[in-house]
Scaffold this motif. Structure first.
Motif, short mmCIF file in Angstrom:
data_model
loop_
_atom_site.label_atom_id
_atom_site.label_comp_id
_atom_site.label_asym_id
_atom_site.label_seq_id
_atom_site.Cartn_x
_atom_site.Cartn_y
_atom_site.Cartn_z
N ALA A 80 43.87 34.33 29.34
CA ALA A 80 43.83 34.84 30.71
C ALA A 80 42.39 35.16 31.12
N LYS A 81 41.64 35.81 30.24
CA LYS A 81 40.24 36.13 30.53
C LYS A 81 39.42 34.86 30.75
N ASP A 82 39.66 33.85 29.90
CA ASP A 82 38.95 32.57 30.04
C ASP A 82 39.25 31.91 31.38
N ASN A 83 40.40 32.26 31.97
CA ASN A 83 40.81 31.67 33.24
C ASN A 83 40.63 32.61 34.43
N ALA A 85 40.99 36.18 34.61
CA ALA A 85 41.67 37.48 34.71
C ALA A 85 40.76 38.60 34.24
N MET A 86 41.07 39.81 34.72
CA MET A 86 40.37 41.01 34.28
C MET A 86 41.37 41.91 33.57
N VAL A 87 41.00 42.41 32.40
CA VAL A 87 41.86 43.33 31.66
C VAL A 87 41.67 44.72 32.22
N PRO A 105 43.12 36.20 38.82
CA PRO A 105 41.95 35.89 39.66
C PRO A 105 42.15 36.13 41.16
N VAL A 106 43.39 36.24 41.63
CA VAL A 106 43.61 36.52 43.06
C VAL A 106 43.99 37.96 43.33
#
Length: 116
Positions: A80-83, A85-87, A105-106
């Protein structure tokens, strides 16, 4: 494939939300534990997706998050981070599962769950 297995309704007035969803939709809402009310939305004849109503934390005070079951929470968080996303909450351990919260990301909040 990750599948949606639950939801969270976050509110700063969870008792009011609990009353609304119980009265309007007939959801069965259990006693709260740690400001979280488990919700059942179906039965054995007509199942639903279960979830909960919680007092929204500082990082997500209002809104709805789906919970997605994954085989490996560490791999899913990394992917998810690679794509993009933020944790917002790193992996947390509970008796029967691990849970992490992300924002995609949105800007949509999601939870990831890995059963033990």
């Amino acid at each position: 494939m990750g599948r949606v297995i639950g939801f969270e309704l976050n509110s700063q007035e969870p008792e009011k939300a609990e009353e609304f969803y119980s009265n309007v939709f007939g959801w069965e809402i259990a006693e709260a534990q740690w400001d979280y009310w488990p919700v059942t939305t179906g039965d054995s004849v007509k199942p639903g997706i279960n979830g909960g109503i919680g007092k929204g934390p500082n990082d997500y005070p209002h809104g709805i998050r789906i919970q997605i079951e994954v085989d490996s929470i560490d791999e899913a968080v990394a992917k998810a981070k690679d794509n993009g996303a933020m944790v917002v909450r790193e992996k947390m351990e509970f008796a029967a599962f691990y849970l992490a919260y992300l924002v995609d990301p949105v800007g949509l909040g999601i939870g990831l769950i890995q059963n033990k």
